[in-house]
Design an enzyme around this catalytic site. Sequence first.
Site, mmCIF file in Angstrom:
data_model
loop_
_atom_site.group_PDB
_atom_site.id
_atom_site.type_symbol
_atom_site.label_atom_id
_atom_site.label_comp_id
_atom_site.label_asym_id
_atom_site.label_seq_id
_atom_site.Cartn_x
_atom_site.Cartn_y
_atom_site.Cartn_z
ATOM 1 N N SER A 97 -6.310 -9.675 -11.872
ATOM 2 C CA SER A 97 -6.007 -8.895 -13.078
ATOM 3 C C SER A 97 -6.724 -9.537 -14.253
ATOM 4 C CB SER A 97 -4.496 -8.954 -13.312
ATOM 5 O OG SER A 97 -4.182 -8.534 -14.617
ATOM 6 N N TYR A 117 2.958 -14.247 -15.168
ATOM 7 C CA TYR A 117 2.130 -13.285 -14.410
ATOM 8 C C TYR A 117 0.682 -13.752 -14.449
ATOM 9 C CZ TYR A 117 -0.314 -8.931 -13.171
ATOM 10 O OH TYR A 117 -1.136 -7.994 -12.582
ATOM 11 N N GLY A 144 0.600 3.209 -5.829
ATOM 12 C CA GLY A 144 -0.390 2.605 -6.731
ATOM 13 C C GLY A 144 -1.787 2.472 -6.151
ATOM 14 N N ALA A 162 0.818 -1.229 0.000
ATOM 15 C CA ALA A 162 0.000 0.000 0.000
ATOM 16 C C ALA A 162 0.844 1.268 0.000
ATOM 17 C CB ALA A 162 -0.943 -0.017 1.197
ATOM 18 N N ASN A 163 2.136 1.152 -0.300
ATOM 19 C CA ASN A 163 2.933 2.393 -0.288
ATOM 20 C C ASN A 163 2.827 3.174 -1.599
ATOM 21 O OD1 ASN A 163 4.639 1.049 -2.025
ATOM 22 N ND2 ASN A 163 6.129 0.530 -0.447
#
Length: 316
Positions: free
Chosen positions: A159, A186, A33, A30-31
Site C-alpha cells: 500500500s 497499518y 475487493g 479473494a472473496n
Amino acid sequence: MTINNQFGPKGWTPEHLGSLSGKTYVITGANTGAGFQAARILLAKGAKVVMLNRNPNKSNAAIAELKQEFGKNSAVSFVQMDLAELASVRKAAAEVLAKVPKIDALICNGAIAQIAKQTFTVDGFESQLGVNHYGHFLLCGLLFDRIEASTGRIVVVSSEGHKMGIRTMQFDDMNWDKNYHPNKVYSQSKLAQMMFAYELQNKIKAANKNVNVYVCHPGASNTSLIRESASLVTRMSWSFMVKIGLAQTAEKGAYPEVMCATEDNLKEQAYYGPTGMMNFGGPVGESTLESFVLDKAVLTKLWALSEQETSLQWSW
Ligand SMILES: NC(=O)c1ccc[n+]([C@@H]2O[C@H](COP(=O)([O-])OP(=O)(O)OC[C@H]3O[C@@H](n4cnc5c(N)ncnc54)[C@H](OP(=O)(O)O)[C@@H]3O)[C@@H](O)[C@H]2O)c1
C-alpha cells in the site's frame, strides 16, 4: 514519482494477458475487493484459481458469483484460512500442498486496515501486523518449495500507506503497546510485507533458488477495506474520497497484482501500481521505491524476528 511506463501511456491493463490455460493462481483474501477482481480477471483467461479465505459463507457466495459468470465448470475453489491464526495458516498450507500440484503465483492480497483500537491475533500479535505480515510470512515459507517446483512467483500486495508511518519497524514495541495508532500500525504492517519481499529476493539470490518476488499496490480502490473496525473519522474521510471520485474501481485495483502474477519482464527490486495523481489511480506501471524500504539492517532484523515469531525456519 512515476517512472517512464514500460507499458505505454495507458499502462498495464488485462489486454496484455494471453491465455492462462494450465496456470494456477493462489490468492489470499479473494472473496471480495481487489482479490476477488483478480480472481475474475485470471479466470476469464482460463486460469485455475484457489482462494485462501477466512469466511466460508462469503467464499461460497464469491464462488457462486464467479461460476455464474464463467460457467459451472470454471476452476475456482477455496481453502479456509485465517491469517490471524498461525495454526490456521499451517493447516491451510498443508491442504494446498495436498490439493494444488502447481502454483504459478501466490498472491498475498488479504489484509485488514486502520483498526481503530489495538486488537490482537490468536498468537498475540497486534492484529494488522499479525494478519498482513506474520500470516503471509508463514504462508510463503510453507508454500515456497511448491512455488519453486512450479517456477512460480510470489506477489506481495502492499500500500502507499507504507510511506505514511514511521518508515521503519518499531522493534522495541512491535505491538505498539505504548503508542497505538491505527494508521501508523497499518503503515508498519504494509512496510513489513515489502521488507519481507525484498529480503526474500536477497535470500533467493544467495541460495540460487528459482522464484521471482514482485511488490505492488492497488492505489486507492473502492473496496470494503475500511470497515466498522476503523474509526468514524477514517470511515467518513474514505466515504468522502469515494464520493468525489478519488477512488478507482476494485477491478482497476486488481490490475497491479494480476500484472505481477503474470507479466514477463518485470523488475524485482521495484514497486508497481497506478502512477496517476498521488498514485491513487491512473496507468499501472513502476513507481519510485524509496530507500528506507531497503534498509538492510532493518530487513535482516525483521526477517529474524519473523522466523522467531512464526516458528518457521526457512531451511536455506
Ligand atoms: N482498497 C484500497 O484502496 C487499498 C489501498 C492500499 C492497499 N490496499 C491493499 O489491497 C489489498 C486488498 O484489499 P482490498 O482493498 O481489496 O480490501 P477488502 O475488500 O477488505 O479485501 C480484503 C480481503 O482480505 C481478507 N482478510 C481480512 N482478514 C483476513 C484474515 N484474517 N484471514 C484471511 N483473509 C482475511 C478479507 O476477507 P473477509 O471478507 O473474510 O474479511 C477480504 O477478502 C490489501 O492487501 C490492502 O492492504 C488496498
